[in-house]
Design a protein around this motif. Structure first.
Motif, PDB file in Angstrom:
ATOM      1  N   PHE A   4       0.926  -1.181  -0.053  1.00  0.00           N
ATOM      2  CA  PHE A   4      -0.247   0.054   0.042  1.00  0.00           C
ATOM      3  C   PHE A   4       0.911   1.136  -0.185  1.00  0.00           C
ATOM      4  O   PHE A   4       0.619   2.304  -0.762  1.00  0.00           O
ATOM      5  CB  PHE A   4      -0.842  -0.169   1.142  1.00  0.00           C
ATOM      6  N   LEU A   5       1.925   1.313   0.915  1.00  0.00           N
ATOM      7  CA  LEU A   5       2.785   2.291   0.992  1.00  0.00           C
ATOM      8  C   LEU A   5       3.429   2.490  -0.484  1.00  0.00           C
ATOM      9  O   LEU A   5       3.579   3.732  -1.010  1.00  0.00           O
ATOM     10  CB  LEU A   5       3.931   2.175   2.026  1.00  0.00           C
ATOM     11  N   PHE A   6       4.105   1.499  -1.058  1.00  0.00           N
ATOM     12  CA  PHE A   6       4.610   1.708  -2.219  1.00  0.00           C
ATOM     13  C   PHE A   6       3.899   2.383  -3.431  1.00  0.00           C
ATOM     14  O   PHE A   6       4.157   3.193  -4.184  1.00  0.00           O
ATOM     15  CB  PHE A   6       5.051   0.338  -2.553  1.00  0.00           C
ATOM     16  N   ILE A   7       2.549   1.787  -3.588  1.00  0.00           N
ATOM     17  CA  ILE A   7       1.645   2.254  -4.309  1.00  0.00           C
ATOM     18  C   ILE A   7       1.378   3.744  -4.212  1.00  0.00           C
ATOM     19  O   ILE A   7       1.258   4.704  -5.075  1.00  0.00           O
ATOM     20  CB  ILE A   7       0.356   1.647  -4.362  1.00  0.00           C
ATOM     21  N   MET A   8       1.124   4.169  -2.742  1.00  0.00           N
ATOM     22  CA  MET A   8       1.006   5.471  -2.495  1.00  0.00           C
ATOM     23  C   MET A   8       2.170   6.233  -3.142  1.00  0.00           C
ATOM     24  O   MET A   8       2.059   7.569  -3.785  1.00  0.00           O
ATOM     25  CB  MET A   8       0.727   5.746  -1.157  1.00  0.00           C
ATOM     26  N   ILE A   9       3.618   6.022  -2.982  1.00  0.00           N
ATOM     27  CA  ILE A   9       4.592   6.570  -3.343  1.00  0.00           C
ATOM     28  C   ILE A   9       4.703   6.874  -4.841  1.00  0.00           C
ATOM     29  O   ILE A   9       4.920   7.994  -5.253  1.00  0.00           O
ATOM     30  CB  ILE A   9       6.126   6.006  -2.774  1.00  0.00           C
ATOM     31  N   ILE A  10       4.304   5.657  -5.577  1.00  0.00           N
ATOM     32  CA  ILE A  10       4.330   5.946  -6.813  1.00  0.00           C
ATOM     33  C   ILE A  10       3.439   6.839  -7.383  1.00  0.00           C
ATOM     34  O   ILE A  10       3.523   7.631  -8.426  1.00  0.00           O
ATOM     35  CB  ILE A  10       4.080   4.329  -7.585  1.00  0.00           C
ATOM     36  N   CYS A  11       2.057   6.848  -6.963  1.00  0.00           N
ATOM     37  CA  CYS A  11       1.020   7.587  -7.123  1.00  0.00           C
ATOM     38  C   CYS A  11       1.682   9.149  -7.022  1.00  0.00           C
ATOM     39  O   CYS A  11       1.316  10.061  -7.624  1.00  0.00           O
ATOM     40  CB  CYS A  11      -0.218   7.365  -6.527  1.00  0.00           C
TER      41      CYS A  11
END
Length: 510
Positions: free
Chosen positions: A285-292
């Motif tokens: 979830f954190l990884f997706i947030m950073i990418i976004c």
């Protein structure tokens, strides 16, 4: 920014949706079992297997197993029962197979025997008319079940020549896959004989019936209770035996209440996988947030540009001082290694066991005790006659180990550490300078120095640490899964436990 908020909402919603799915996967408890009892043989009929199997089936049903049963079955019906069991075992949490009847070994292969067949005393006859145990185990392991248990109350003799309970070519140890979560519990040790029993049940199955549903007991604890009961019932003539391994404990009748103050690090809750999945999901979830954030916000683009500039500047700032510092560190490390080599030579002491001084605090033998050393010190010249002299000694209980350490201390004219006047209450005087088993902390120090060889992955080694009547084993062995071959792995077992993967190493005070 609106697009970023939309993706954020979808990500959070997906996480909340997936989390219960992971939880559901970890909360399952489907248990399946097959019990077979064969006694009505043409040659050497038996008295108890059918009663044994029916009584054990009843116990399993009380423990919420979905149980199939088969009694006095020929090869065709045995095949049918096994085929149904394999199907039910697919992706089960626990699959259990129980067999009571005749078993035999021929040319290194082990078989269980159906009734109604005529057997010639050769491998071809058994391949055609009996069931190969190794093939049954392989089929169970291929079902995808999380764990399996195989219980064999099979007599260790040859039914073609004699009846149950005599000594002649019985089932030997059947190998399991190193990656499988499986245990095989034999009614007696390889090469020994099992008693059919003069009462209603065989001693082995009677002990199983008495202890399989012990509240809060792990299956390893059940094994210990059954082994003790069988030894008492047969006056030590029959000793059950276990092979295989499971990385987590199996509880058949609930878990014990855990006191956090006494919680043992080697016992893991069944919720560990749920926690692992939750952490993975959180990191994702954190990884997706950073990418976004990087992809859809102006601030994210600025941070990336600034980071690239900083990286280039750092690469260009390597100075002569940095190079000189690294060179000095390498020289110091090399000098330290040379010093350790010199210390290793000078620290070896004159004793029956070659040893080395660890952390300037205690001496540790350079390797586990060998078969030759055990024979010479204990006086048991015929111990393990087929073992090679330089192999680590195995099949040593905790009691055997402490007796050996006292005998070794006497040979080296040192003080005995262990008071063995009462085997039920062994006392340790750590102030004395004689040989002894290490404590867990000492064992780990010796293993981490790299001065002592074969501390992990060769044989489990006894330590003095105990808890509720059980003593600690460290390091993993030749038959352990890779995850247990390290300096942190440990097991707790009763003091009279023996195994061909269990030995010892000696230490003494400086």
């Amino acid at each position: 920014m609106k697009k970023f908020k939309r993706i954020l909402f979808i990500t959070i919603y997906s996480a909340l949706f997936l989390f219960p799915l992971f939880s559901a996967q970890e909360s399952g408890g489907r248990r399946v079992a097959l019990v077979i009892g064969n006694e009505n043989y043409k040659n050497s009929p038996l008295n108890n297997p059918v009663r044994d199997a029916k009584a054990f089936k009843k116990k399993l049903e009380e423990l919420n197993f979905d149980v199939d049963e088969a009694y006095d079955v020929n090869r065709e019906k045995m095949n049918s029962a096994l085929k149904s069991f394999y199907k039910k075992s697919e992706n089960a949490d626990l699959a259990l197979f129980y067999y009571s009847g005749h078993g035999i070994e021929c040319n290194g292969k082990n078989y269980i025997l159906p009734v109604g067949q005529d057997f010639e005393d050769d491998e071809e006859s058994f391949d055609e008319n009996a069931k190969n145990l190794a093939q049954i185990i392989e089929r169970i392991e291929n079902t995808g079940c999380s764990k399996y248990i195989m219980i064999l109350d099979a007599c260790r003799n040859n039914p073609l020549k004699t009846s149950r309970g005599s000594s002649n070519r019985g089932i030997t140890t059947v190998p399991t896959s190193s990656s499988a979560e499986g245990l095989i519990f034999y009614s007696c040790a390889s090469g020994a004989t099992a008693d059919d029993g003069e009462g209603k049940h065989s001693p082995f199955t009677q002990a199983l019936i008495d202890h399989i549903a012990d509240p809060g007991a792990s299956f390893n604890q059940v094994i210990g209770s059954v082994t003790k009961a069988v030894k008492e019932a047969t006056k030590n003539k029959q000793v059950p035996y276990t092979t295989g391994s499971q990385t987590t404990e199996t509880y058949l009748n609930g878990k014990p209440e855990i006191n956090p103050a006494n919680y043992d690090n080697n016992i893991h809750s069944d919720n560990s996988n749920l926690i692992r999945f939750s952490l993975i999901l959180f990191v994702l979830f954190l990884f997706i947030m950073i990418i976004c954030f990087i992809a859809f916000t102006e601030r994210g683009h600025k941070i990336i540009v600034a980071a690239k500039k900083t990286s280039v500047n750092l690469k260009n700032q390597t100075s002569e001082f940095t190079i000189r510092t690294v060179s000095n560190l390498k020289e110091k490390a090399k000098a330290s290694q040379e010093k350790k080599k010199e210390e290793k030579v000078s620290q070896e002491i004159s004793s029956y066991l070659d040893s080395v001084l660890v952390d300037k605090k205690f001496y540790c033998a350079l390797s586990p005790v060998t078969v030759l050393q055990y024979r010479e010190i204990s006086g048991q010249t015929d111990f393990e006659p087929e073992a090679k002299d330089n192999e680590p000694v195995t099949n040593i209980s905790y009691l055997d180990a402490v007796h050996f350490m006292n005998d070794l201390s006497n040979k080296d004219k040192l003080e005995c550490v262990y008071d063995l006047s009462n085997p039920q209450n062994i006392k340790i005087d750590r102030s004395k300078n004689g040989w002894r088993l290490p404590d867990e902390a000492e064992w780990k120090r010796a293993a981490n120095t790299k001065q002592v060889s074969d501390m992990t992955g060769l044989v489990w080694q006894w330590c003095n640490d105990s808890k509720k009547g059980k003593y600690m084993l460290k390091g993993g062995s030749w038959d352990s899964p890779e995850s247990l071959i390290n300096t942190n792995s440990r097991m707790m077992v009763v003091k009279d436990f023996k195994s061909d993967a269990l030995g010892m190493i000696g230490v003494r005070n400086k």
